[in-house]
Write a protein that holds these residues in place. Structure first.
Motif, PDB file in Angstrom:
ATOM      1  N   LYS A 177       0.837  -1.209   0.000  1.00 17.68           N
ATOM      2  CA  LYS A 177       0.000   0.000   0.000  1.00 17.68           C
ATOM      3  C   LYS A 177       0.870   1.257   0.000  1.00 17.68           C
ATOM      4  CE  LYS A 177      -4.040   1.950   2.378  1.00 17.68           C
ATOM      5  NZ  LYS A 177      -3.554   3.326   2.558  1.00 17.68           N
ATOM      6  N   THR A 178       1.993   1.205   0.702  1.00 22.20           N
ATOM      7  CA  THR A 178       2.918   2.339   0.707  1.00 22.20           C
ATOM      8  C   THR A 178       3.447   2.607  -0.696  1.00 22.20           C
ATOM      9  OG1 THR A 178       3.578   1.879   2.996  1.00 22.20           O
ATOM     10  CG2 THR A 178       5.072   3.229   1.671  1.00 22.20           C
ATOM     11  N   SER A 192       2.148  -4.302  -7.012  1.00 25.46           N
ATOM     12  CA  SER A 192       1.785  -4.107  -5.604  1.00 25.46           C
ATOM     13  C   SER A 192       0.270  -4.090  -5.446  1.00 25.46           C
ATOM     14  CB  SER A 192       2.377  -2.798  -5.079  1.00 25.46           C
ATOM     15  OG  SER A 192       3.787  -2.848  -5.053  1.00 25.46           O
ATOM     16  N   LEU A 193      -0.418  -3.435  -6.376  1.00 29.88           N
ATOM     17  CA  LEU A 193      -1.877  -3.366  -6.315  1.00 29.88           C
ATOM     18  C   LEU A 193      -2.499  -4.751  -6.491  1.00 29.88           C
ATOM     19  CD1 LEU A 193      -4.242  -1.417  -6.006  1.00 29.88           C
ATOM     20  CD2 LEU A 193      -4.239  -1.117  -8.489  1.00 29.88           C
ATOM     21  N   ASP A 194      -1.956  -5.526  -7.418  1.00 25.54           N
ATOM     22  CA  ASP A 194      -2.462  -6.893  -7.611  1.00 25.54           C
ATOM     23  C   ASP A 194      -2.272  -7.734  -6.352  1.00 25.54           C
ATOM     24  OD1 ASP A 194      -3.265  -6.381 -10.183  1.00 25.54           O
ATOM     25  OD2 ASP A 194      -1.437  -7.167 -11.114  1.00 25.54           O
ATOM     26  N   ARG A 195      -1.134  -7.575  -5.729  1.00 27.61           N
ATOM     27  CA  ARG A 195      -0.869  -8.347  -4.512  1.00 27.61           C
ATOM     28  C   ARG A 195      -1.758  -7.884  -3.363  1.00 27.61           C
ATOM     29  NH1 ARG A 195       3.836 -11.500  -4.829  1.00 27.61           N
ATOM     30  NH2 ARG A 195       5.007 -11.151  -6.751  1.00 27.61           N
ATOM     31  N   MET A 196      -2.061  -6.603  -3.327  1.00 28.06           N
ATOM     32  CA  MET A 196      -2.992  -6.101  -2.310  1.00 28.06           C
ATOM     33  C   MET A 196      -4.367  -6.747  -2.475  1.00 28.06           C
ATOM     34  SD  MET A 196      -1.954  -2.060  -2.317  1.00 28.06           S
ATOM     35  CE  MET A 196      -3.397  -1.548  -1.367  1.00 28.06           C
ATOM     36  N   ARG A 197      -4.823  -6.842  -3.714  1.00 28.38           N
ATOM     37  CA  ARG A 197      -6.128  -7.476  -3.964  1.00 28.38           C
ATOM     38  C   ARG A 197      -6.106  -8.938  -3.524  1.00 28.38           C
ATOM     39  NH1 ARG A 197      -5.765  -4.814  -9.328  1.00 28.38           N
ATOM     40  NH2 ARG A 197      -7.010  -2.897  -9.265  1.00 28.38           N
ATOM     41  N   TYR A 198      -5.027  -9.607  -3.860  1.00 25.43           N
ATOM     42  CA  TYR A 198      -4.911 -11.014  -3.480  1.00 25.43           C
ATOM     43  C   TYR A 198      -4.923 -11.177  -1.963  1.00 25.43           C
ATOM     44  CZ  TYR A 198      -2.827 -15.625  -2.806  1.00 25.43           C
ATOM     45  OH  TYR A 198      -2.579 -16.905  -2.394  1.00 25.43           O
TER      46      TYR A 198
END
Length: 295
Positions: A177-178, A192-198
């Protein structure tokens, strides 16, 4: 009689026999030989230790960096991590110091030494907030704490992130998120955004697992509360479907008919094609070939 006793005493206290004298000399000689052998062993050990001296202690900075980089390129991650760490310690203000810090974190991560990797990357982030590679540092920290590689056993059993302690997943989420918030134009932002969703989906699944556990054991109030948490905190996650189902059934078991009916209407509105209310089963995800028992 006194003369006899006196003679006997003299004989007992007198000089030893030749055989006894030889034994004493032999014992002293043997002890001396043992002492000499022990001393030689100690000297040999010291010499051996000196022979194993680490040559990297005398390498110049450029050579140490070059060797560490070669080890990293050769995927010798355990050794390259130590080399980069040594470079940072010996040349803390040198031109390679910053890169050595972040490279050591990467190498330790690839060597599956998570604790060492986190120490290295946290030190870099703390000391170099103005670094042009700070976005990568936060991204790398996310990868280190994310650590979703469960190995062959995890693959075989089908275990995923939702079935493990969520603490690390939440920490990884904050790092990713940072990257997204502070460095939206970074090349690491999309991943990073894809991993946040996961991670969000996995955390939602983890809470649904808990809600299901409570429901199956008759703790209907607890299952309803956990299902509400999923709906509130992860409203876009696929797990919301089952969370609503558990909420409907938990209210039903608690005799809260109106709340159960209201939840059922919300379910039908959000998942019009779902048959879960009738069957009690979510549509199964694509099954991997080794999970044949789930088909």
């Amino acid at each position: 009689m006194s003369d006899v006793i006196s003679d006997a005493s003299l004989r007992l206290a007198g000089p030893s026999s030749p055989q006894r004298g030889f034994s004493a000399i032999f014992s002293r000689t043997f002890a001396l030989l043992l002492a000499i052998i022990f001393a030689l062993i100690l000297l040999g050990g010291c010499a051996g230790s000196e022979g194993k001296k680490d040559d990297t202690d005398i390498w110049p900075e450029a050579k140490l960096y070059s060797e560490a980089t070669d080890k990293m390129n050769d995927a010798d991650f355990a050794k390259c991590g130590k080399y980069f760490e040594k470079l940072e310690a010996r040349f803390p203000f040198g031109p390679y110091s910053q890169q050595a810090q972040i490279n050591s974190a990467y190498c330790y991560w690839k060597a599956q030494e998570q604790a060492q990797a986190l120490i290295a990357i946290d030190r870099f982030i703390k000391l170099h907030q103005g670094s042009p590679t700070l976005d990568y540092a936060y991204y790398l920290k996310g990868l280190i704490t994310f650590n979703d590689d469960l190995g062959w056993l995890g693959n075989f059993t089908g275990q995923d992130l939702s079935e493990r302690d969520p603490k690390a997943a939440k920490e990884a989420f904050e790092s990713f998120k940072t990257v997204v918030d502070r460095f939206p134009d970074s090349k690491y932002a999309p991943d990073s955004l894809d991993r946040m969703r996961y991670i969000v989906n996995s955390l939602a699944e983890a809470d649904v697992n808990v809600a299901r556990f409570y429901y199956q054991r008759g703790a209907y109030l607890a299952s309803a509360n956990r299902a509400q948490l999923v709906i509130r905190d992860y409203d876009r996650a696929p797990a919301v479907e089952e969370a609503l189902y558990i909420l409907v059934k938990s209210y039903e078991k608690l005799g809260l008919t109106q709340l159960s009916n209201d939840s059922a209407r919300v379910f039908a509105l959000n998942f019009p094609d779902s048959t879960m209310l009738e069957t009690g089963q979510r549509v199964k995800k694509e099954v991997k070939w080794w999970q044949f028992w789930n088909k």
